[in-house]
Scaffold this active site. Structure first.
Site, short mmCIF file in Angstrom:
data_model
loop_
_atom_site.label_atom_id
_atom_site.label_comp_id
_atom_site.label_asym_id
_atom_site.label_seq_id
_atom_site.Cartn_x
_atom_site.Cartn_y
_atom_site.Cartn_z
N ASP A 10 52.85 -17.45 -1.57
CA ASP A 10 52.74 -18.11 -2.75
C ASP A 10 53.19 -19.67 -2.72
O ASP A 10 54.45 -19.81 -2.51
CB ASP A 10 53.58 -17.67 -4.01
CG ASP A 10 53.16 -18.33 -5.38
OD1 ASP A 10 52.81 -19.63 -5.29
OD2 ASP A 10 53.47 -17.61 -6.36
N ILE A 11 52.37 -20.56 -2.68
CA ILE A 11 52.93 -22.01 -2.34
C ILE A 11 53.79 -22.61 -3.25
O ILE A 11 54.69 -23.26 -3.01
CB ILE A 11 51.65 -23.02 -2.41
CG1 ILE A 11 52.27 -24.33 -1.59
CG2 ILE A 11 50.93 -23.16 -3.43
CD1 ILE A 11 51.04 -25.15 -1.18
N GLY A 32 43.22 -21.08 -9.60
CA GLY A 32 43.82 -21.06 -8.47
C GLY A 32 45.12 -21.96 -8.32
O GLY A 32 45.93 -21.92 -9.25
N ASP A 34 45.78 -25.03 -8.33
CA ASP A 34 46.05 -25.86 -9.41
C ASP A 34 46.75 -25.20 -10.46
O ASP A 34 47.98 -25.61 -11.01
CB ASP A 34 44.81 -26.61 -9.65
CG ASP A 34 44.88 -28.29 -10.48
OD1 ASP A 34 45.99 -28.39 -10.67
OD2 ASP A 34 43.93 -28.40 -11.12
N SER A 122 40.06 -26.44 -0.86
CA SER A 122 38.76 -26.18 -0.68
C SER A 122 38.22 -24.63 -0.34
O SER A 122 37.36 -24.21 -0.59
CB SER A 122 37.62 -27.19 0.07
OG SER A 122 37.78 -28.62 -0.85
N GLY A 124 39.11 -21.87 -1.61
CA GLY A 124 38.91 -20.90 -2.84
C GLY A 124 38.09 -21.10 -3.47
O GLY A 124 36.93 -20.89 -2.93
N ILE A 125 37.98 -21.27 -4.81
CA ILE A 125 36.83 -21.38 -5.74
C ILE A 125 35.91 -22.33 -5.28
O ILE A 125 34.82 -22.57 -5.86
CB ILE A 125 37.56 -21.50 -7.32
CG1 ILE A 125 38.16 -22.97 -7.41
CG2 ILE A 125 38.11 -20.37 -7.82
CD1 ILE A 125 38.49 -23.33 -8.88
N TYR A 126 36.27 -23.23 -4.45
CA TYR A 126 35.54 -24.42 -4.08
C TYR A 126 34.50 -23.86 -2.90
O TYR A 126 33.66 -24.58 -2.40
CB TYR A 126 35.87 -25.66 -3.48
CG TYR A 126 36.32 -26.62 -4.83
CD1 TYR A 126 36.31 -26.10 -6.00
CD2 TYR A 126 36.82 -27.76 -4.71
CE1 TYR A 126 36.66 -26.77 -7.32
CE2 TYR A 126 37.08 -28.51 -5.82
CZ TYR A 126 37.06 -28.04 -6.91
OH TYR A 126 37.31 -28.91 -8.14
#
Length: 169
Positions: A10-11, A32, A34, A122, A124-126
């Site tokens: 986990d960042i 995500g 963000d 980018s 993940g959801i991108y």
């Protein structure tokens, strides 16, 4: 030369001078990475993002660019927000993705950061395919002149970790 390390996890739990946020252009939080950074970092990050929107970034941060704020309650001094491109099979946006890494390192240098933790921007959801995202990330970091001593790619799952590991000798 910049050391590249990989961590699965986990960042928002990383300790680094700067943590890179795969932000959306609004800079006001989202899903995500963000959303996780905004939740764990607390309201100070959103407050600075709102100030940036009210001043220099009225229309939001452009894709491929980066800007820093406080890290709030994260174990870092700064969050560097960068807006990754959405993947498109019809249009090569690789240069925009590479720009996220270059611009984040440029901002890190301006701040004096020596350790920077990146997510797989980018991927993940991108929708960017993880193998290609890893290739672009590692190649760009290797090719970018920077005073950053350690770039740490913090990868959420085994698949992403393996894709990045395949890019390292």
């Amino acid at each position: 030369m910049t050391a590249i390390t990989l961590v699965k996890g986990d960042i928002t739990r990383q300790s680094a001078d700067a943590i890179v946020n795969a932000a959306n252009s609004s800079l006001l939080g989202g899903g995500g990475v963000d959303g996780a950074i905004h939740r764990r970092g607390g309201p100070a990050i959103l407050e600075e993002c709102r100030a940036l929107r009210a001043s220099r970034y009225g229309k939001g941060l452009r894709t491929g660019r980066a800007v820093a704020t406080t890290a709030g309650e994260l174990d870092a001094r700064w969050v560097i927000h960068t807006v990754g491109p959405r993947f498109s099979p019809q249009e090569d946006r690789s240069e925009l993705l590479a720009s996220c890494y270059r611009e984040s390192l440029r901002v890190a240098d301006e701040l004096g950061a020596r350790t920077v933790a990146f997510p797989a921007v980018s991927a993940g959801i991108y929708g960017w395919p993880i193998d290609d995202a890893a290739r672009i990330a590692v190649e760009t970091v290797r090719a970018t002149e920077t005073a950053v001593e350690e770039v740490r790619f913090v990868l959420f799952d085994e698949r992403a970790y393996e894709a990045f590991a395949a890019q390292l000798p």
